[in-house]
Design an enzyme around this catalytic site. Structure first.
Site, mmCIF file in Angstrom:
data_model
loop_
_atom_site.group_PDB
_atom_site.id
_atom_site.type_symbol
_atom_site.label_atom_id
_atom_site.label_comp_id
_atom_site.label_asym_id
_atom_site.label_seq_id
_atom_site.Cartn_x
_atom_site.Cartn_y
_atom_site.Cartn_z
ATOM 1 N N HIS A 267 0.774 -1.247 0.000
ATOM 2 C CA HIS A 267 0.000 0.000 0.000
ATOM 3 C C HIS A 267 0.804 1.296 0.000
ATOM 4 C CE1 HIS A 267 -3.564 -2.410 0.503
ATOM 5 N NE2 HIS A 267 -3.083 -2.981 1.593
ATOM 6 N N LYS B 188 -5.182 -9.802 -7.438
ATOM 7 C CA LYS B 188 -5.907 -9.168 -6.328
ATOM 8 C C LYS B 188 -6.970 -8.244 -6.916
ATOM 9 C CE LYS B 188 -5.225 -6.728 -1.974
ATOM 10 N NZ LYS B 188 -4.274 -6.108 -1.032
ATOM 11 N N HIS C 28 -3.040 -2.808 7.995
ATOM 12 C CA HIS C 28 -4.165 -3.195 7.138
ATOM 13 C C HIS C 28 -4.782 -1.948 6.517
ATOM 14 C CE1 HIS C 28 -8.133 -4.666 5.958
ATOM 15 N NE2 HIS C 28 -8.687 -3.848 6.811
ATOM 16 N N PHE C 29 -5.026 -2.027 5.204
ATOM 17 C CA PHE C 29 -5.729 -0.945 4.515
ATOM 18 C C PHE C 29 -7.172 -1.373 4.353
ATOM 19 C CE2 PHE C 29 -7.421 1.624 1.199
ATOM 20 C CZ PHE C 29 -6.763 2.831 1.303
ATOM 21 N N ASP C 30 -8.087 -0.600 4.893
ATOM 22 C CA ASP C 30 -9.492 -1.014 4.862
ATOM 23 C C ASP C 30 -10.258 -0.389 3.699
ATOM 24 O OD1 ASP C 30 -11.267 -2.725 6.654
ATOM 25 O OD2 ASP C 30 -12.541 -0.978 6.241
HETATM 26 N N1 UDP Z 1 -6.388 -6.707 10.171
HETATM 27 C C1 UDP Z 1 -6.835 -5.930 11.217
HETATM 28 N N2 UDP Z 1 -8.095 -5.406 11.167
HETATM 29 C C2 UDP Z 1 -8.897 -5.618 10.107
HETATM 30 C C3 UDP Z 1 -8.440 -6.389 9.041
HETATM 31 C C4 UDP Z 1 -7.178 -6.922 9.108
HETATM 32 O O1 UDP Z 1 -6.136 -5.699 12.186
HETATM 33 O O2 UDP Z 1 -10.036 -5.107 10.113
HETATM 34 C C5 UDP Z 1 -5.035 -7.229 10.211
HETATM 35 C C6 UDP Z 1 -4.956 -8.679 9.856
HETATM 36 O O3 UDP Z 1 -5.136 -9.479 10.976
HETATM 37 C C7 UDP Z 1 -3.541 -8.799 9.324
HETATM 38 C C8 UDP Z 1 -3.213 -7.414 8.826
HETATM 39 O O4 UDP Z 1 -4.274 -6.563 9.243
HETATM 40 O O5 UDP Z 1 -2.641 -9.122 10.345
HETATM 41 C C9 UDP Z 1 -3.018 -7.349 7.343
HETATM 42 O O6 UDP Z 1 -4.171 -7.814 6.702
HETATM 43 P P1 UDP Z 1 -4.095 -8.179 5.158
HETATM 44 O O7 UDP Z 1 -3.032 -9.188 4.932
HETATM 45 O O8 UDP Z 1 -5.466 -8.482 4.704
HETATM 46 O O9 UDP Z 1 -3.531 -6.844 4.555
HETATM 47 P P2 UDP Z 1 -4.389 -5.740 3.878
HETATM 48 O O10 UDP Z 1 -4.513 -6.208 2.491
HETATM 49 O O11 UDP Z 1 -5.653 -5.680 4.614
HETATM 50 O O12 UDP Z 1 -3.644 -4.468 3.967
HETATM 51 N N1 UDP Z 2 -8.366 -2.952 -0.534
HETATM 52 C C1 UDP Z 2 -7.650 -1.836 -0.902
HETATM 53 N N2 UDP Z 2 -8.335 -0.678 -1.147
HETATM 54 C C2 UDP Z 2 -9.680 -0.579 -1.031
HETATM 55 C C3 UDP Z 2 -10.396 -1.727 -0.652
HETATM 56 C C4 UDP Z 2 -9.711 -2.888 -0.418
HETATM 57 O O1 UDP Z 2 -6.435 -1.878 -0.984
HETATM 58 O O2 UDP Z 2 -10.230 0.514 -1.264
HETATM 59 C C5 UDP Z 2 -7.629 -4.187 -0.294
HETATM 60 C C6 UDP Z 2 -7.113 -4.297 1.113
HETATM 61 O O3 UDP Z 2 -5.825 -4.848 1.059
HETATM 62 C C7 UDP Z 2 -8.097 -5.242 1.747
HETATM 63 C C8 UDP Z 2 -8.412 -6.145 0.611
HETATM 64 O O4 UDP Z 2 -8.454 -5.305 -0.532
HETATM 65 O O5 UDP Z 2 -7.543 -5.951 2.813
HETATM 66 C C9 UDP Z 2 -9.725 -6.874 0.743
HETATM 67 O O6 UDP Z 2 -10.778 -5.960 0.741
HETATM 68 P P1 UDP Z 2 -12.113 -6.299 1.476
HETATM 69 O O7 UDP Z 2 -11.835 -6.503 2.914
HETATM 70 O O8 UDP Z 2 -13.120 -5.278 1.107
HETATM 71 O O9 UDP Z 2 -12.492 -7.726 0.903
HETATM 72 P P2 UDP Z 2 -13.006 -8.124 -0.541
HETATM 73 O O10 UDP Z 2 -14.475 -8.029 -0.481
HETATM 74 O O11 UDP Z 2 -12.379 -7.195 -1.546
HETATM 75 O O12 UDP Z 2 -12.497 -9.532 -0.696
#
Ligand code: UDP
Ligand code: UDP
Length: 120
Positions: A12, A40, A115-117
């Site tokens: 990210h 992804k 984590h990016f939400d």
């Molecule tokens: N995580 C968190 N809160 C959330 C979703 C994920 O703390 O609502 C943590 C999750 O347990 C993991 C880390 O964020 O250790 C990274 O999550 P992920 O690999 O899905 O990375 P992302 O793509 O979300 O940045």
């Molecule tokens: N994510 C992101 N930007 C966004 C939305 C999602 O980078 O605006 C990434 C982020 O790493 C997140 C993952 O996509 O953890 C999964 O997103 P989500 O939790 O919404 O689940 P999905 O429905 O896409 O499987």
């Protein structure tokens, strides 16, 4: 943990925005390994400094957003890559959308993003 922060940066963080040509998302999603094992679906790259992103985990740069998430007090320039087309296998094709948005992230106990939400 440190691995979570490292993974967050890989997925990210891109500042300044890399000059990789017209197809930024196609190049970056591959370069950061986000095309494997499958493309992804959505991924956001933040074009802001590490210090400013980390600050979202603190009161100076962010505030609670519920469910353990934090929202930035100021918008960041971000590029969101969205997978397009039917095949989820590489080579992955993405649309690019660069905009200024508030980022919603989760931080670990060390105050580092993990984590990016979403972005608003
Ligand atoms: N995580 C968190 N809160 C959330 C979703 C994920 O703390 O609502 C943590 C999750 O347990 C993991 C880390 O964020 O250790 C990274 O999550 P992920 O690999 O899905 O990375 P992302 O793509 O979300 O940045
Ligand atoms: N994510 C992101 N930007 C966004 C939305 C999602 O980078 O605006 C990434 C982020 O790493 C997140 C993952 O996509 O953890 C999964 O997103 P989500 O939790 O919404 O689940 P999905 O429905 O896409 O499987």
């Amino acid at each position: 943990n440190l691995k979570g922060y490292t993974t967050f940066l890989t997925q990210h963080y891109d500042n300044p925005k890399s000059s990789v040509g017209k197809q930024y998302c196609d190049v970056m999603m591959k370069r950061r390994g986000l095309d494997k094992p499958a493309c992804k679906e959505v991924n956001t790259f933040i074009h802001g400094t590490k210090n400013n992103i980390i600050a979202v985990c603190t009161a100076s740069g962010g505030k609670d957003y519920g469910k353990g998430l934090r929202i930035s007090l100021r918008p960041f320039t971000v590029t969101t890559c969205k997978h397009k087309g039917g095949s989820t296998r590489p080579p992955c094709k993405y649309s690019d959308n660069k905009s200024s948005r508030y980022i919603v992230i989760a931080c670990n106990q060390d105050g580092k993003p993990v984590h990016f939400d979403e972005s608003l």
